[in-house]
Design an enzyme around this catalytic site. Structure first.
Site: not given
Ligand code: NAD
Length: 355
Positions: A143, A190, A222, A246, A250
């Protein structure tokens, strides 16, 4: 008696309603425990664009820097969707996090037994005892990495870059948080594909040696998403990068039921933090006195506990929330059969009375 300066940023949409609800509860806590909370209200987001032409005025940064902590409602809404990217309300949010050096975002996802029916996972076995803390890196990674767009528009790229120091400091917060909980950290990355993730995994593994009581395990992002959906109660603390955090925070929040119930805190090097509900400005219900103020009220409780060291006061607010839920009061988003529906103001009043 203790005195604290609190910067209030109501923001847009339901922001002003939920922040004033939290203020009612903070005032009741101050009165009960003999403290003094001095508030300064400032603008950020869409309302600041309307007034000053920018989402994050200098005055707002200054007031926040001079305060002991910040309580934020939410920013944004369709009215400002078409303004240029650098002037969008969300830019204010990224800007204030950066200005205050808030590199760690802590999001507890707790499913209250009174609201078990609100979880989309209907199996009691899956969600009972659900209490996850997602620790998300907040000021680094993709970001904030280098952004490029080809002049002819044929390609674009974003850079995911982490330094050892950035990973270490967020890792420390995760391990220290775990020490106060069930002493388990799952670091999500990852590392099978990304070099930055391989560094992340290495640093977390090294750091774990300083916390022999904490069990560290690693999970690919994942798989972490899948595990959150099929067996969320296995998690205690999850620590991860900005972008993975992020998304996963959620997901873990959704599992815990209504987003109107869930708080978050953003922390940096010093005690000053920024506390806010995890939801947005809910423009669809703004001004109707139906928004759930509990996420903001519990965020205020987190502020008392984590930034001000007022543990008993924070516990009392959370107990008052539980009491009101036990008595059957619900806002529309968490309403179920046989309960009494109340609005934003009434919910905040009930909680302040139960203190
Ligand atoms: P949202 O979280 O605002 O709303 C999603 C849904 O949840 C809506 O139906 C809303 O009515 C409901 N909801 C949210 N909070 C609630 C509450 N306290 N009580 C009852 N119901 C509640 O997400 P969105 O609709 O995707 O975004 C709306 C705006 O908020 C956008 O402009 C977005 O950019 C912004 N946003 C801001 C923040 C922030 O300030 N931190 C975070 C997320 C989204």
């Amino acid at each position: 008696m203790a005195e604290f300066k609190i910067a209030l940023i109501p923001g847009d949409g339901i922001g002003p309603e939920i922040v004033s609800g939290a203020k009612v509860v903070l005032d009741a806590a101050a009165k009960k425990f003999g403290h003094s909370f001095n508030y300064t209200q400032v603008d950020m987001g869409g309302c600041a664009i309307d007034k000053y032409g920018v989402p994050l005025p200098e005055e707002t940064i200054k007031t926040c820097m001079e305060s002991d902590s910040v309580l934020l409602g939410a920013v944004g809404g369709p009215k400002w969707d078409s303004v240029p990217a650098e002037k969008r309300p969300e830019t204010g949010l990224l800007g204030i996090r950066k200005a205050l050096g808030l590199y760690a975002n802590l999001r507890p996802s707790i499913l209250k037994p009174q609201l078990a029916a609100a979880s989309p996972l209907k199996s009691e076995k899956l969600v009972s005892g659900l209490d996850i803390m997602v620790v998300r890196e907040l000021t680094g990674g993709i970001y904030f990495g280098k952004k490029q767009r080809a002049e002819d528009g044929s390609w674009a790229s974003d850079e995911e870059k982490y330094s050892v120091e950035e990973i270490r400091r967020i890792g420390k917060i995760a391990f220290e948080t775990a020490m106060l909980r069930k002493k388990r950290v799952v670091s999500v990355d990852k590392a099978n594909v990304l070099e930055s993730s391989r560094l992340w995994r290495f640093v977390m593994t090294e750091l774990a040696k300083d916390y022999p009581e904490v069990t560290l395990s690693h999970m690919y992002v994942d798989n972490a998403a899948m595990q959150l959906a099929i067996n969320p109660a296995q998690f205690d603390v999850i620590v991860t990068s900005n972008i993975f955090g992020d998304i996963l925070s959620d997901l873990s929040s959704a599992i815990a039921g209504s987003i109107g119930m869930l708080p978050s805190s953003s922390l940096g090097e010093n005690k000053r933090g920024m506390y806010e509900p995890i939801h947005g400005s809910a423009p669809d219900i703004a001004g109707l006195d139906i928004a759930n103020p509990i996420a903001t009220i519990i965020s205020a409780a987190m502020m008392l506990r984590m930034s001000f060291g007022l543990i008993e006061e924070a516990d009392a607010i959370e107990a008052a929330v539980d009491k009101v839920l036990d008595e059957g009061y619900r806002t529309a988003d968490i309403m179920s059969e046989g309960m009494e529906k109340v609005g934003t103001k009434k919910m905040a009043e009930l909680i302040s009375e139960r203190l």
